[in-house]
Design a protein around this motif. Structure first.
Motif, mmCIF file in Angstrom:
data_model
loop_
_atom_site.group_PDB
_atom_site.id
_atom_site.type_symbol
_atom_site.label_atom_id
_atom_site.label_comp_id
_atom_site.label_asym_id
_atom_site.label_seq_id
_atom_site.Cartn_x
_atom_site.Cartn_y
_atom_site.Cartn_z
ATOM 1 N N ASP A 1 -6.184 53.668 47.829
ATOM 2 C CA ASP A 1 -4.576 53.908 47.442
ATOM 3 C C ASP A 1 -4.153 54.418 48.978
ATOM 4 O OD1 ASP A 1 -4.562 53.479 44.815
ATOM 5 O OD2 ASP A 1 -4.916 55.384 44.095
ATOM 6 N N SER A 2 -4.925 55.153 49.772
ATOM 7 C CA SER A 2 -4.456 55.535 51.160
ATOM 8 C C SER A 2 -4.518 54.443 51.923
ATOM 9 C CB SER A 2 -5.321 56.617 51.847
ATOM 10 O OG SER A 2 -5.233 57.684 50.896
ATOM 11 N N MET A 3 -5.307 53.390 52.117
ATOM 12 C CA MET A 3 -5.269 52.238 52.832
ATOM 13 C C MET A 3 -4.343 51.349 52.535
ATOM 14 S SD MET A 3 -7.321 52.813 55.405
ATOM 15 C CE MET A 3 -7.545 51.067 56.044
ATOM 16 N N ARG A 4 -3.981 51.315 51.120
ATOM 17 C CA ARG A 4 -2.967 50.442 50.652
ATOM 18 C C ARG A 4 -1.583 50.769 51.342
ATOM 19 N NH1 ARG A 4 -4.461 50.210 46.011
ATOM 20 N NH2 ARG A 4 -5.601 48.384 45.927
ATOM 21 N N MET A 5 -1.430 52.283 50.874
ATOM 22 C CA MET A 5 -0.212 52.702 51.386
ATOM 23 C C MET A 5 -0.095 52.381 53.192
ATOM 24 S SD MET A 5 1.533 56.450 51.231
ATOM 25 C CE MET A 5 1.979 56.212 49.653
ATOM 26 N N PHE A 6 -1.167 52.533 53.895
ATOM 27 C CA PHE A 6 -1.241 52.443 55.433
ATOM 28 C C PHE A 6 -0.699 50.991 55.548
ATOM 29 C CE2 PHE A 6 -3.478 51.908 59.365
ATOM 30 C CZ PHE A 6 -2.741 53.054 60.029
ATOM 31 N N GLN A 7 -1.351 50.046 54.909
ATOM 32 C CA GLN A 7 -1.139 48.610 54.999
ATOM 33 C C GLN A 7 0.234 48.341 54.680
ATOM 34 O OE1 GLN A 7 -2.402 46.092 51.792
ATOM 35 N NE2 GLN A 7 -2.707 44.270 53.049
ATOM 36 N N TRP A 8 0.982 48.990 53.700
ATOM 37 C CA TRP A 8 2.598 48.775 53.689
ATOM 38 C C TRP A 8 3.370 49.133 54.909
ATOM 39 C CZ3 TRP A 8 2.615 51.705 48.290
ATOM 40 C CH2 TRP A 8 2.105 50.966 47.236
ATOM 41 N N GLY A 9 2.789 50.437 55.592
ATOM 42 C CA GLY A 9 3.359 50.529 56.880
ATOM 43 C C GLY A 9 3.201 49.766 57.950
ATOM 44 N N VAL A 10 1.742 49.457 58.276
ATOM 45 C CA VAL A 10 1.647 48.435 59.109
ATOM 46 C C VAL A 10 2.435 46.917 59.013
ATOM 47 C CG1 VAL A 10 -0.128 46.817 59.899
ATOM 48 C CG2 VAL A 10 -0.717 49.240 59.366
ATOM 49 N N GLU A 11 2.830 46.684 57.636
ATOM 50 C CA GLU A 11 3.347 45.349 57.529
ATOM 51 C C GLU A 11 4.946 45.440 57.280
ATOM 52 O OE1 GLU A 11 1.426 43.900 54.029
ATOM 53 O OE2 GLU A 11 -0.232 43.323 54.938
ATOM 54 N N GLY A 12 5.212 46.775 56.875
ATOM 55 C CA GLY A 12 6.669 46.909 56.924
ATOM 56 C C GLY A 12 7.422 48.352 57.152
ATOM 57 N N GLY A 13 6.758 48.998 58.051
ATOM 58 C CA GLY A 13 7.141 50.015 58.544
ATOM 59 C C GLY A 13 8.218 50.143 59.635
ATOM 60 N N MET A 14 8.446 48.987 60.385
ATOM 61 C CA MET A 14 9.378 48.844 61.279
ATOM 62 C C MET A 14 10.197 47.736 61.104
ATOM 63 S SD MET A 14 7.490 49.760 65.066
ATOM 64 C CE MET A 14 6.850 51.487 65.554
ATOM 65 N N PRO A 15 11.221 47.883 60.222
ATOM 66 C CA PRO A 15 12.346 46.957 59.883
ATOM 67 C C PRO A 15 13.398 46.900 61.075
ATOM 68 C CG PRO A 15 12.614 48.826 58.724
ATOM 69 C CD PRO A 15 11.278 49.379 59.331
ATOM 70 N N ALA A 16 14.060 45.902 61.079
ATOM 71 C CA ALA A 16 15.211 45.818 61.979
ATOM 72 C C ALA A 16 16.076 47.034 61.803
ATOM 73 C CB ALA A 16 15.957 44.337 61.607
ATOM 74 N N PRO A 17 16.666 47.424 62.962
ATOM 75 C CA PRO A 17 17.668 48.527 63.005
ATOM 76 C C PRO A 17 18.845 48.384 61.734
ATOM 77 C CG PRO A 17 17.391 47.918 65.031
ATOM 78 C CD PRO A 17 16.708 47.026 64.375
ATOM 79 N N GLY A 18 18.784 49.310 60.995
ATOM 80 C CA GLY A 18 19.786 49.338 59.982
ATOM 81 C C GLY A 18 19.368 48.912 58.302
ATOM 82 N N ARG A 19 18.062 48.446 58.552
ATOM 83 C CA ARG A 19 17.197 48.065 57.400
ATOM 84 C C ARG A 19 16.417 48.977 56.809
ATOM 85 N NH1 ARG A 19 17.779 42.238 57.379
ATOM 86 N NH2 ARG A 19 16.865 42.525 54.823
ATOM 87 N N VAL A 20 16.159 48.627 55.629
ATOM 88 C CA VAL A 20 15.048 49.765 54.981
ATOM 89 C C VAL A 20 13.740 49.194 54.939
ATOM 90 C CG1 VAL A 20 14.555 50.924 52.888
ATOM 91 C CG2 VAL A 20 16.815 50.716 53.387
ATOM 92 N N GLY A 21 12.754 49.781 55.411
ATOM 93 C CA GLY A 21 11.208 49.620 55.557
ATOM 94 C C GLY A 21 10.417 50.139 54.584
ATOM 95 N N ALA A 22 9.162 50.103 54.853
ATOM 96 C CA ALA A 22 8.369 50.535 53.784
ATOM 97 C C ALA A 22 8.523 52.043 53.459
ATOM 98 C CB ALA A 22 6.777 50.202 53.945
ATOM 99 N N GLN A 23 8.111 52.762 52.456
ATOM 100 C CA GLN A 23 8.123 54.225 52.380
ATOM 101 C C GLN A 23 6.807 54.836 52.892
ATOM 102 O OE1 GLN A 23 10.546 56.190 48.805
ATOM 103 N NE2 GLN A 23 8.706 54.997 47.962
ATOM 104 N N PRO A 24 7.021 55.845 53.735
ATOM 105 C CA PRO A 24 5.734 56.515 54.089
ATOM 106 C C PRO A 24 5.124 57.556 53.049
ATOM 107 C CG PRO A 24 7.670 57.396 55.161
ATOM 108 C CD PRO A 24 8.116 56.463 54.346
#
Length: 335
Positions: free
Chosen positions: A118-141
């Motif tokens: 579960d922890s690595m899956r959440m980490f994966q979400w951050g790696v793949e979607g934690g840096m969205p374009a400015p003004g966009r919503v990315g992955a929850q930490p």
């Protein structure tokens, strides 16, 4: 600008501007706290630096002496500690660009093999979607609560670990310092060095114990750096025992070493209305990838944690102490 809160020669809390060499702190006139300075800046629609410039002072004190004498306080506090929320986000750091590439490959392999925790899956979400374009919503930490303003230790003060704790270890982190304006808008004053300090043995028993492991003291400071940060911040984290360094490791932070943008982490914290209550202070830890505990080192009472991040000024130093919790089974009274 580098700001500190300190106790002056008359025993009063003051705000000081640290000079460019880190040798002295010039006291601002008519300002008793960073919180007061921020409230004035919000009301005037000014940047914090301009508001500080509007309250110049002529008296300067020796900065090293203030630290040595324990007269430097955390760089931001609320007059009522209950209105200061101390929180943090985890699984946010990779350490370097090369580590990011290696982590991408490892996560893909584990996903294909069906072995992601579960922890690595959440980490994966951050790696793949934690840096969205400015003004966009990315992955929850990952998000956690540490306590209110009463848990924050000043620079050079003891970090108290309760006697029921299984561990007390440092977590060197970047901290965002915020005041919520009258209309519910969060205002970031700047950043500081932080020691998030957790019980890693309790946390590793089961990830559902994360909440318990984070209900501990923490330390922030000495300085508040205003404005934007460099993307690549490099320093060191040390454990000092009996005057000798027993563990030391580079400490990397800033967006170049993270899998979440600061904007994304701030959005997922302040999207909740309860976190936008006018007048409240928020001290938010942004995570780390550097722990002495991960290298098999266990801190002991009397050890000194030292976290250095030159871009944010003087190091943060705190000795570890074990204290009685003051509560026993059956301690709840029935009315």
């Amino acid at each position: 600008m580098r700001l500190i809160q300190l106790v002056d020669d008359a025993g009063q809390t003051r705000v000081g501007v640290v000079d460019g060499h880190g040798r002295s702190a010039r006291l601002l006139d008519g300002v008793s706290s960073t919180y007061e300075l921020a409230v004035r800046a919000i009301a005037a629609g000014e940047r914090l630096e301009r508001q500080a410039a509007a309250s110049p002072g002529s008296l300067s004190l020796d900065y090293a002496g203030l630290l040595r004498e324990g007269r430097v306080r955390a760089p931001l506090h609320h007059p009522d500690p209950a209105h200061c929320l101390v929180t943090g986000t985890g699984l946010t750091h990779l350490g370097s660009a090369s580590a990011r590439d290696a982590m991408h490959q490892k996560l893909r392999q584990q996903a294909e093999e069906g072995t992601l925790t579960d922890s690595m899956r959440m980490f994966q979400w951050g790696v793949e979607g934690g840096m969205p374009a400015p003004g966009r919503v990315g992955a929850q930490p990952e998000w956690f609560y540490k306590g209110d303003g009463d848990i924050v230790a000043a620079p050079e003060a003891t970090l108290d670990s309760p006697d029921f704790a299984l561990d007390g270890g440092e977590e060197p982190e970047l901290v965002g310092l915020y005041v919520v304006g009258p209309d519910g808008t969060p205002h970031r004053l700047g950043f500081a060095i932080g020691n998030e300090f957790s019980d890693h043995v309790t946390e590793r028993q089961n990830y559902l114990y994360l909440a318990h492991s984070k209900l501990r003291a923490c330390a922030i400071g000495p300085e508040l750096r205003t404005g934007e940060l460099p993307r690549d911040l490099r320093g060191a984290s040390r454990l000092v025992r009996d005057g000798a360094v027993v563990w030391e490791k580079p400490f990397l932070t800033g967006e170049a070493n993270m899998c979440h943008s600061l904007e994304n982490l701030e959005y997922h914290h302040f999207k909740y209305p309860a976190h936008r209550r006018p007048g409240d202070v928020h001290l938010h830890f942004f995570g780390t990838a550097t722990l002495s505990f991960a290298d098999g080192v266990r801190a002991q009472p009397g050890d000194v944690f030292e976290i250095e991040l030159p871009e944010l000024g003087a190091p943060l130093r705190n000795p570890l102490r074990t204290v009685a919790s003051g509560f026993v089974p059956g301690g709840v009274r029935v009315l």
